[in-house]
Design a protein around this motif. Sequence first.
Motif, mmCIF file in Angstrom:
data_model
loop_
_atom_site.group_PDB
_atom_site.id
_atom_site.type_symbol
_atom_site.label_atom_id
_atom_site.label_comp_id
_atom_site.label_asym_id
_atom_site.label_seq_id
_atom_site.Cartn_x
_atom_site.Cartn_y
_atom_site.Cartn_z
ATOM 1 N N PHE A 137 5.541 3.587 2.904
ATOM 2 C CA PHE A 137 4.671 2.555 2.355
ATOM 3 C C PHE A 137 4.847 1.290 3.191
ATOM 4 O O PHE A 137 5.805 1.165 3.976
ATOM 5 N N GLY A 138 3.917 0.394 3.057
ATOM 6 C CA GLY A 138 3.982 -0.855 3.802
ATOM 7 C C GLY A 138 3.599 -2.020 2.914
ATOM 8 O O GLY A 138 3.006 -1.845 1.856
ATOM 9 N N VAL A 145 -7.799 7.140 0.466
ATOM 10 C CA VAL A 145 -6.370 7.261 0.181
ATOM 11 C C VAL A 145 -5.586 6.048 0.677
ATOM 12 O O VAL A 145 -4.361 6.010 0.562
ATOM 13 N N GLY A 146 -6.256 5.067 1.251
ATOM 14 C CA GLY A 146 -5.560 3.894 1.745
ATOM 15 C C GLY A 146 -5.007 4.098 3.140
ATOM 16 O O GLY A 146 -5.237 5.117 3.800
ATOM 17 N N HIS A 147 -4.249 3.111 3.586
ATOM 18 C CA HIS A 147 -3.802 3.077 4.978
ATOM 19 C C HIS A 147 -2.801 4.179 5.311
ATOM 20 O O HIS A 147 -2.709 4.604 6.460
ATOM 21 N N GLY A 148 -2.036 4.635 4.335
ATOM 22 C CA GLY A 148 -0.968 5.590 4.629
ATOM 23 C C GLY A 148 -1.417 7.012 4.851
ATOM 24 O O GLY A 148 -0.610 7.846 5.248
ATOM 25 N N TRP A 171 0.832 -1.196 0.000
ATOM 26 C CA TRP A 171 0.000 0.000 0.000
ATOM 27 C C TRP A 171 0.873 1.254 0.000
ATOM 28 O O TRP A 171 2.007 1.244 0.461
ATOM 29 N N ASN A 172 0.337 2.326 -0.555
ATOM 30 C CA ASN A 172 1.013 3.623 -0.695
ATOM 31 C C ASN A 172 2.190 3.569 -1.661
ATOM 32 O O ASN A 172 3.148 4.334 -1.539
ATOM 33 N N VAL A 190 -10.175 7.678 8.508
ATOM 34 C CA VAL A 190 -9.798 6.388 7.933
ATOM 35 C C VAL A 190 -9.607 6.554 6.426
ATOM 36 O O VAL A 190 -10.191 7.444 5.798
ATOM 37 N N GLY A 191 -8.782 5.670 5.849
ATOM 38 C CA GLY A 191 -8.423 5.774 4.433
ATOM 39 C C GLY A 191 -9.349 5.075 3.476
ATOM 40 O O GLY A 191 -8.920 4.717 2.364
#
Length: 426
Positions: free
Chosen positions: A114-115, A369-372, A84-85, A338-339
Amino acid sequence: MELPRRRMRAVAAGTLSLALAAVGGALVTTVANAAAGCRVTYAVSSSWPGGFGANVTVTNLGDPVNGWTLTWTFGAGQTIGQLWNGTVTQTGAQVSVANVPYNASIATGASASFGFNGTWNGTNPAPVSFALNGTACTGAVGSPSASASTSASASASTSASASASASASPSTSTSPRPGTGGSGPYPANYETSGGLPNHTIYRPETLPAERLPIFVWGEGGCSANGTASLPFLREIASHGFLVLASGAPNGSGTTTAAMLTQSMDWAVAENARQGSKYYGRLDTGKIAVAGWSCGGLEAYEVSNDPRVTTTGIFSSGLLNDANDYQLRRLTKPIAYFVGGPSDIAYGNAMDDWGKLPAGLPAFMGNLNVGHGGTYTQTNGGEFGRVTVLYLKWRLKGDTAAGTTFVGANCGLCGTQWTVQQKNLTL
């Protein structure tokens, strides 16, 4: 609602675990004759049989970067399954991660993160070198033509020692103090205090006449890097808040919920201590405790502290139903940022939302926008803008800011945000 929690534990525990290992490096741009340098932190955040989660943070120490690709080589056959990211390409052991549109730019002193979740078999050593835009990471600000032979250290312990040595030498510092910043009326910066070790303090460079409410922050991955979300936290401080982040500037290791309590204890003590620059300058009756991902779990743990005015949960949610007691004891307003459905914490956050005590004032905002999130964008991006408004409302009594969150025609309603409300009034 058990399924989302299981998914979070098994598939995406990466950014919510407490075990971290760091690898240092350097970053360079492709702009001709640009001053370049960075610090790369590779953190294995959780591991299970055959799989692991990891976070990677790139902190830019040189001139601004616009568009980046980070590359490295795995040494034991690891493979990336979900990231992600960023956008990942892997050929054998060679890994290439490129930016996505919302994190393409990395300003001086800022970071991009990112992860990912991956697989391993037998051993899982950290990568020993990184390169940005085709140029080897060297661990120093200098020429873009640095040789790949000066790669990052292979071990987290060696990296930590190198980082500590660099911090002691101005010429090779891995933790430069950036210039003031933020869009608010009080340009802000960060500092440290011997009375609050292993924390980073963001404040207006010149303390305003008004007393500063307090924002206490736990970082994603429970990372003890108090500058990992520098643009976001500095933005908040620039609007007249004292921000206390767990973790030293560019620090390594892990944090605990107790560090959030230490932040509150220190602020209350400094406000009462004659001779302190904060003496009588802090509004210790207005404290928000918040955190991103694993830091959000830490915020839950201390949210019942009687000094807490409001809680902020950023891309996070309880991992186990056995911890639902933390929801039942909530008595102060809470807000979730939250994303969206692509956020690995989405299912857990929504599960928590459904279990909040009846009558508790609560806001839920999802931005896809996702987790990041947007913490490393200029001034913290959209998350920075909205968080400032929420804190102005809850900690400064600014009802105009409160209209951003309250009512059928709220400022975020009908926008790119997906909004839910419970028991909110101005």
